[in-house]
Design an enzyme around this catalytic site. Structure first.
Site, PDB file in Angstrom:
ATOM      1  N   LEU A  47       0.737  -1.002  -0.279  1.00 59.55           N
ATOM      2  CA  LEU A  47       0.068   0.392   0.309  1.00 59.55           C
ATOM      3  C   LEU A  47       0.952   1.275  -0.114  1.00 59.55           C
ATOM      4  CD1 LEU A  47      -3.049  -0.853   2.592  1.00 59.55           C
ATOM      5  CD2 LEU A  47      -3.155  -0.947  -0.094  1.00 59.55           C
ATOM      6  N   GLY A  50       7.247   4.244   4.325  1.00 63.72           N
ATOM      7  CA  GLY A  50       7.506   5.447   4.686  1.00 63.72           C
ATOM      8  C   GLY A  50       8.680   4.983   6.212  1.00 63.72           C
ATOM      9  N   PHE A  52       9.351   4.186   8.685  1.00 64.15           N
ATOM     10  CA  PHE A  52       9.026   3.077   9.512  1.00 64.15           C
ATOM     11  C   PHE A  52       8.926   1.473   9.462  1.00 64.15           C
ATOM     12  CE2 PHE A  52       6.049  -0.588  11.618  1.00 64.15           C
ATOM     13  CZ  PHE A  52       5.897  -0.138  12.919  1.00 64.15           C
ATOM     14  N   PRO A  54       7.544  -0.903   5.086  1.00 61.72           N
ATOM     15  CA  PRO A  54       6.193  -0.619   4.321  1.00 61.72           C
ATOM     16  C   PRO A  54       5.671  -1.274   4.712  1.00 61.72           C
ATOM     17  CG  PRO A  54       7.206  -2.439   4.224  1.00 61.72           C
ATOM     18  CD  PRO A  54       8.372  -1.730   5.161  1.00 61.72           C
ATOM     19  N   LYS A  69       1.138  -2.994   8.907  1.00 61.67           N
ATOM     20  CA  LYS A  69       2.493  -1.879   8.794  1.00 61.67           C
ATOM     21  C   LYS A  69       3.467  -2.876   9.469  1.00 61.67           C
ATOM     22  CE  LYS A  69       1.468   2.865   9.886  1.00 61.67           C
ATOM     23  NZ  LYS A  69       1.938   3.470  11.528  1.00 61.67           N
ATOM     24  N   ASP A 166       1.839  15.363  13.884  1.00 62.57           N
ATOM     25  CA  ASP A 166       1.847  14.552  11.809  1.00 62.57           C
ATOM     26  C   ASP A 166      -0.048  14.622  11.201  1.00 62.57           C
ATOM     27  OD1 ASP A 166       3.203  15.107  10.047  1.00 62.57           O
ATOM     28  OD2 ASP A 166       3.253  12.474  10.392  1.00 62.57           O
TER      29      ASP A 166
END
Length: 360
Positions: A47, A50, A52, A54, A69, A166
């Protein structure tokens, strides 16, 4: 007044006993189950990516869709954000916050499992010339109000007092009925203290274009930081434009600056996305622009609280004060800021947060 720093031990390479205790409060999923659900984390299920790591789409045997995540082993900041998100969102539940289903700590893997949002993120609709046609004014107002109510829950109504830090279009996910859900709590902080408390941080994190000046320049954050970000979001939703783009190229205006210019020229209707221009809704749209400008005031004390914003949106407060000077009229250039130079590089894809201070 106390403000939490990182919400886990400072060591970022291992998950210690304190961390494990927090994880034990959540449902734990086996690695094999998540691997099966995502077809062994196949690229076709990716999807987004980032700081963090994938994020994959998955599906349980009963047909329920999920978003997984997966912490990247190469991520320097990922473990801290992973645990921060576990600690914060595991204690929260609201219709306008994305729901955490559980996590996985196995085989040196660390993963968070969320409800899947079929319409992905707000930016995928709002800034796409074709997709934005789907967002009529009624849908956009529902999204605006839902985001505001989600923030109100974080600031006032939850068991904790959370500053998200954020808020941006890519962190607003949309369910199958286009209801907004605030996501990505990796940078959130728990506050304890009075209404006007501020905290200071040497590590400025967040997303360029959504940061208020006191945070971007001085590292000060408070509830009013989220209010500022909400104001930017509101102006983006009404206009269909990104705050980080250039407007009026001669003056290098941000969207906030451009809206302020049009307001002072008594030409604010020019800001409205042509896709939603309708005389039937003009009064409601202009009211939202007015609220957005109040949220992006340069001075923190001049911005309303999110509870006041909600009352303004539902017209419980009918009289709106005139907006004063807004922040960041011109497109920001933070290259001279030492904290900016040391900040994390980033991009925004779908529901993935990366920290950034430089323009995209």
């Amino acid at each position: 007044m106390k403000v939490s720093g990182a919400l886990l031990p400072q060591k970022k390479t291992t998950v210690g006993e304190q961390t494990q205790m927090k994880l034990d409060e959540l449902p734990l999923f086996e690695f094999e189950k998540l691997s099966t659900a995502t077809n062994n984390f196949h690229a076709s299920n990716l999807l987004g990516k980032g700081g963090f790591g994938p994020v994959y789409k998955g599906q349980w045997e009963d047909g329920q869709e999920i978003a997984v995540k997966r912490l990247s082993k190469a991520s320097g900041q990922g473990v801290e954000e992973f645990m921060n998100e576990v600690v914060v969102i595991s204690k929260l539940q609201h219709r306008n916050l994305v729901r955490l289903l559980g996590c996985c700590i196995e085989r040196d893997e660390q993963m968070l499992v969320y409800e899947f949002m079929p319409n992905k993120s707000l930016d995928a609709f709002l800034f796409d010339p074709q997709q934005r046609k789907v967002l009529d004014w009624k849908k956009r107002f529902k999204i605006i109000e839902g985001i505001a109510r989600g923030i109100l829950y974080l600031h006032r109504d939850s068991r904790l007092r959370i500053i998200h830090r954020d808020l941006k279009a890519s962190n607003i996910l949309l369910d199958d009925e286009m209801n907004p859900k605030i996501s990505d709590f990796g940078l959130a902080r728990i506050f304890r203290g009075g209404e006007d408390d501020e905290a200071n941080t040497k590590r400025v994190v967040g997303t360029y274009g959504y940061m208020p000046p006191e945070y971007a320049m001085e590292g000060l954050f408070s509830e009013k930081s989220d209010v500022y970000s909400f104001g930017v979001l509101l102006l983006e939703i009404v206009s269909g434009r990104r705050n980080t783009s250039f407007y009026n190229h001669e003056q290098s205006l941000s969207l906030v600056g451009y809206a302020w210019k049009l307001w002072n020229e008594k030409n604010i209707t020019s800001l409205i996305d042509p896709e939603i221009k309708d005389s039937c809704f003009e009064k409601s749209i202009l009211r939202c622009i007015h609220i957005g400008l109040l949220c992006v005031q340069e001075l923190t004390k001049e911005r309303p609280t999110i509870s006041t914003v909600v009352l303004m949106l539902i017209s419980e407060i009918t009289h709106l004060p005139p907006p004063g000077q807004v922040a960041f009229v011109h497109k920001q250039n933070l290259h001279s800021s030492e904290s900016s130079q040391k900040s994390h590089q980033s991009n925004s894809n779908n529901n993935v947060t990366l920290t950034e201070l430089e323009g995209r």
